[in-house]
Enzyme design. Structure first.
Site, PDB file in Angstrom:
ATOM      1  N   ARG A 157       0.849  -1.213   0.000  1.00 28.44           N
ATOM      2  CA  ARG A 157       0.000   0.000   0.000  1.00 28.44           C
ATOM      3  C   ARG A 157       0.878   1.254   0.000  1.00 28.44           C
ATOM      4  O   ARG A 157       2.110   1.161   0.076  1.00 28.44           O
ATOM      5  CB  ARG A 157      -0.929  -0.006   1.219  1.00 28.44           C
ATOM      6  CG  ARG A 157      -0.180   0.031   2.539  1.00 28.44           C
ATOM      7  CD  ARG A 157      -1.113   0.345   3.703  1.00 28.44           C
ATOM      8  NE  ARG A 157      -0.356   0.933   4.780  1.00 28.44           N
ATOM      9  CZ  ARG A 157      -0.196   0.369   5.983  1.00 28.44           C
ATOM     10  NH1 ARG A 157      -0.767  -0.773   6.255  1.00 28.44           N
ATOM     11  NH2 ARG A 157       0.510   0.984   6.909  1.00 28.44           N
ATOM     12  N   VAL A 193      10.265  -7.518   8.150  1.00 32.97           N
ATOM     13  CA  VAL A 193      11.633  -7.265   7.690  1.00 32.97           C
ATOM     14  C   VAL A 193      12.587  -6.796   8.794  1.00 32.97           C
ATOM     15  O   VAL A 193      13.787  -6.637   8.539  1.00 32.97           O
ATOM     16  CB  VAL A 193      11.680  -6.276   6.493  1.00 32.97           C
ATOM     17  CG1 VAL A 193      11.152  -6.914   5.235  1.00 32.97           C
ATOM     18  CG2 VAL A 193      10.960  -4.976   6.810  1.00 32.97           C
ATOM     19  N   TYR A 244      12.394   8.555  14.567  1.00 38.77           N
ATOM     20  CA  TYR A 244      12.170   8.447  13.111  1.00 38.77           C
ATOM     21  C   TYR A 244      13.277   9.189  12.349  1.00 38.77           C
ATOM     22  O   TYR A 244      13.848   8.672  11.384  1.00 38.77           O
ATOM     23  CB  TYR A 244      10.791   9.032  12.788  1.00 38.77           C
ATOM     24  CG  TYR A 244      10.362   8.910  11.342  1.00 38.77           C
ATOM     25  CD1 TYR A 244       9.859   7.707  10.843  1.00 38.77           C
ATOM     26  CD2 TYR A 244      10.427  10.003  10.476  1.00 38.77           C
ATOM     27  CE1 TYR A 244       9.444   7.600   9.514  1.00 38.77           C
ATOM     28  CE2 TYR A 244      10.029   9.903   9.157  1.00 38.77           C
ATOM     29  CZ  TYR A 244       9.529   8.702   8.680  1.00 38.77           C
ATOM     30  OH  TYR A 244       9.129   8.598   7.364  1.00 38.77           O
ATOM     31  N   ALA A 304      16.279   9.833  13.355  1.00 32.50           N
ATOM     32  CA  ALA A 304      17.533   9.078  13.500  1.00 32.50           C
ATOM     33  C   ALA A 304      17.560   7.913  12.515  1.00 32.50           C
ATOM     34  O   ALA A 304      18.573   7.669  11.839  1.00 32.50           O
ATOM     35  CB  ALA A 304      17.672   8.561  14.930  1.00 32.50           C
ATOM     36  N   ILE A 353       3.701  13.193   1.673  1.00 31.94           N
ATOM     37  CA  ILE A 353       3.000  12.537   0.570  1.00 31.94           C
ATOM     38  C   ILE A 353       1.726  11.908   1.127  1.00 31.94           C
ATOM     39  O   ILE A 353       1.749  11.294   2.208  1.00 31.94           O
ATOM     40  CB  ILE A 353       3.886  11.402  -0.051  1.00 31.94           C
ATOM     41  CG1 ILE A 353       5.321  11.884  -0.353  1.00 31.94           C
ATOM     42  CG2 ILE A 353       3.212  10.816  -1.289  1.00 31.94           C
ATOM     43  CD1 ILE A 353       5.472  12.929  -1.426  1.00 31.94           C
TER      44      ILE A 353
HETATM   45  P1  NAD Z   1       2.426   3.180   4.850  1.00 30.43           P
HETATM   46  O1  NAD Z   1       2.231   3.056   6.328  1.00 30.43           O
HETATM   47  O2  NAD Z   1       1.255   3.232   3.961  1.00 30.43           O
HETATM   48  O3  NAD Z   1       3.409   2.044   4.315  1.00 30.43           O
HETATM   49  C1  NAD Z   1       4.413   1.457   5.093  1.00 30.43           C
HETATM   50  C2  NAD Z   1       4.516   0.017   4.660  1.00 30.43           C
HETATM   51  O4  NAD Z   1       5.522  -0.642   5.448  1.00 30.43           O
HETATM   52  C3  NAD Z   1       3.188  -0.732   4.905  1.00 30.43           C
HETATM   53  O5  NAD Z   1       2.874  -1.542   3.803  1.00 30.43           O
HETATM   54  C4  NAD Z   1       3.506  -1.580   6.135  1.00 30.43           C
HETATM   55  O6  NAD Z   1       2.757  -2.780   6.222  1.00 30.43           O
HETATM   56  C5  NAD Z   1       4.983  -1.867   5.883  1.00 30.43           C
HETATM   57  N1  NAD Z   1       5.665  -2.325   7.085  1.00 30.43           N
HETATM   58  C6  NAD Z   1       5.670  -1.749   8.327  1.00 30.43           C
HETATM   59  N2  NAD Z   1       6.385  -2.511   9.173  1.00 30.43           N
HETATM   60  C7  NAD Z   1       6.843  -3.575   8.455  1.00 30.43           C
HETATM   61  C8  NAD Z   1       7.637  -4.702   8.784  1.00 30.43           C
HETATM   62  N3  NAD Z   1       8.088  -4.899  10.019  1.00 30.43           N
HETATM   63  N4  NAD Z   1       7.901  -5.615   7.804  1.00 30.43           N
HETATM   64  C9  NAD Z   1       7.430  -5.433   6.539  1.00 30.43           C
HETATM   65  N5  NAD Z   1       6.677  -4.369   6.174  1.00 30.43           N
HETATM   66  C10 NAD Z   1       6.387  -3.464   7.131  1.00 30.43           C
HETATM   67  O7  NAD Z   1       3.305   4.487   4.667  1.00 30.43           O
HETATM   68  P2  NAD Z   1       4.021   5.114   3.382  1.00 30.43           P
HETATM   69  O8  NAD Z   1       3.819   6.559   3.486  1.00 30.43           O
HETATM   70  O9  NAD Z   1       3.648   4.396   2.138  1.00 30.43           O
HETATM   71  O10 NAD Z   1       5.550   4.839   3.769  1.00 30.43           O
HETATM   72  C11 NAD Z   1       6.461   4.152   2.920  1.00 30.43           C
HETATM   73  C12 NAD Z   1       7.863   4.634   3.241  1.00 30.43           C
HETATM   74  O11 NAD Z   1       7.976   6.028   2.906  1.00 30.43           O
HETATM   75  C13 NAD Z   1       8.240   4.538   4.718  1.00 30.43           C
HETATM   76  O12 NAD Z   1       9.582   4.137   4.853  1.00 30.43           O
HETATM   77  C14 NAD Z   1       8.065   5.968   5.212  1.00 30.43           C
HETATM   78  O13 NAD Z   1       8.867   6.238   6.342  1.00 30.43           O
HETATM   79  C15 NAD Z   1       8.503   6.750   3.988  1.00 30.43           C
HETATM   80  N6  NAD Z   1       8.025   8.134   3.945  1.00 30.43           N
HETATM   81  C16 NAD Z   1       6.709   8.434   3.803  1.00 30.43           C
HETATM   82  C17 NAD Z   1       6.316   9.769   3.743  1.00 30.43           C
HETATM   83  C18 NAD Z   1       4.894  10.204   3.589  1.00 30.43           C
HETATM   84  O14 NAD Z   1       4.608  11.411   3.691  1.00 30.43           O
HETATM   85  N7  NAD Z   1       3.944   9.312   3.328  1.00 30.43           N
HETATM   86  C19 NAD Z   1       7.274  10.783   3.834  1.00 30.43           C
HETATM   87  C20 NAD Z   1       8.611  10.433   3.978  1.00 30.43           C
HETATM   88  C21 NAD Z   1       8.986   9.101   4.016  1.00 30.43           C
END
Ligand code: NAD
Length: 246
Positions: free
Chosen positions: A11, A63, A155, A157, A188
Site C-alpha cells: 500500500r 523485515v 524516526y 535518527a 506525501i
Molecule cells: P504506509 O504506512 O502506507 O506504508 C508502510 C509500509 O511498510 C506498509 O505496507 C507496512 O505494512 C509496511 N511495514 C511496516 N512494518 C513492516 C515490517 N516490520 N515488515 C514489513 N513491512 C512493514 O506508509 P508510506 O507513506 O507508504 O511509507 C512508505 C515509506 O515512505 C516509509 O519508509 C516511510 O517512512 C517513507 N516516507 C513516507 C512519507 C509520507 O509522507 N507518506 C514521507 C517520507 C517518508
C-alpha cells in the site's frame, strides 16, 4: 526478464512503486507484513499481470528480522532466478511520540524496522548483485532524515541512518556496477500521513514553498529515474515541494 524486490509494498508509496516497476517491465516480489496486507498484495499482483503482463510474488515477512528477510530473498531467487536487478527498501513505521513519553521498546522498534531491515535486505541481496556485477538499490528515507521534526527523534535518527547506509554502500560497491541511492520524500498522501495530527499537517502545508502535499506518483517517478540514472550513486533525491533544500 528483470526482477525487483520491494519491502512493505502492498500500500501507500510501496503500491505506487510496485505499479511503476511493473510498467518498467520488472517481475516484482512484493513483501507485506500483516494479514490485512496479504489481500492487498494479491490484488496488486493480479493487477500488474493484467495491466503490464509481468509476474508478481507476495511474500509475508517482518523485515526487522534477518531470517524473515532471508525468506523473501530465497523465495525471489526460487521463483525468478539468481539475478535480482532492483531492491527497493520501503517498509517503515513512525511513532509520533514525545521523547519524554516514548519507551525504549518503541524507539528500538523504529530503528529495527526503518534502518536495520534496510541493512538486512542489502546484506542479503548484494551478493547476488555483486555476482551479476550490476544492480540498483533504492532506500526510502524521508525529509526527517534531512531536518529535525518534533516528536520524531527516533524516526529522524532512522531516516538519517538510511542516508548514511546509502552513502557507505555506494562507495563500497561503486566499482562493482551496483548503484545505491536514497529518496527522501516530503509529505506525501498515504496512510502514514493520514494517521498523524491533521492540524499539524495543515500547518506544515502552509510552509511548503509549493503549497501542496505530494502524490505517490512523485516518489514512484523519482524511483524510476534513479533506477535508470547510470551516473548516480550515493545520492539522496528529495521530492518535497521545496520544504527542505539540502
Ligand atoms: P504506509 O504506512 O502506507 O506504508 C508502510 C509500509 O511498510 C506498509 O505496507 C507496512 O505494512 C509496511 N511495514 C511496516 N512494518 C513492516 C515490517 N516490520 N515488515 C514489513 N513491512 C512493514 O506508509 P508510506 O507513506 O507508504 O511509507 C512508505 C515509506 O515512505 C516509509 O519508509 C516511510 O517512512 C517513507 N516516507 C513516507 C512519507 C509520507 O509522507 N507518506 C514521507 C517520507 C517518508
Amino acid at each position: 526478464m528483470k526482477t525487483a524486490i520491494i519491502t512493505g509494498g502492498a500500500r501507500g508509496l510501496g503500491e505506487g512503486m510496485v505499479l511503476k516497476l511493473a510498467e518498467m517491465g520488472y517481475n516484482v516480489v512484493v513483501n507485506y507484513v500483516s494479514d490485512n496486507s496479504k489481500e492487498l498484495s494479491d490484488r496488486l499482483i493480479e493487477r500488474i499481470k493484467v495491466e503490464y503482463g509481468v509476474n508478481g510474488l507476495a511474500v509475508q515477512a517482518d523485515v526487522s528480522d534477518y531470517s524473515q528477510c532471508k525468506k523473501i530473498v530465497d523465495k525471489a531467487a526460487e521463483k525468478f532466478g539468481q539475478q535480482i536487478d532492483v531492491l527497493v527498501n520501503n517498509a517503515g513505521i513512525t511513532n509520533n511520540l514525545s521523547f519524554l513519553t516514548i519507551t525504549p521498546e518503541q524507539y528500538s522498534r523504529v530503528i529495527q524496522v526503518n534502518l536495520l531491515s534496510y541493512m538486512h535486505m542489502c546484506h542479503l541481496v548484494l551478493p547476488f548483485m555483486a555476482e551479476a556485477k550490476q544492480g540498483s538499490i533504492i532506500n526510502i528515507s524521508s525529509i526527517g532524515g534531512l531536518m529535525g521534526v518534533s516528536e520524531q527523534g527516533d524516526y529522524c535518527a532512522s531516516k538519517a541512518g538510511v542516508i548514511g547506509l546509502t552513502r557507505g554502500l555506494a562507495v563500497e560497491f561503486g566499482k562493482s556496477g551496483i548503484r545505491i541511492n536514497a529518496i527522501a520524500p516530503g509529505m506525501i498522501w498515504t496512510d502514514m500521513l493520514r494517521g498523524v495530527d491533521q492540524i499539524a499537517v495543515e500547518h506544515l502545508k502552509q510552509s511548503i514553498p509549493q503549497g501542496k502535499i505530494g502524490d505517490v506518483e512523485d516518489i514512484a517517478g523519482a524511483m524510476a529515474y534513479l533506477i535508470d540514472a547510470s551516473y548516480m550513486t550515493g545520492q539522496t533525491v528529495s521530492p518535497n515541494g521545496g520544504i527542505v533544500m539540502p
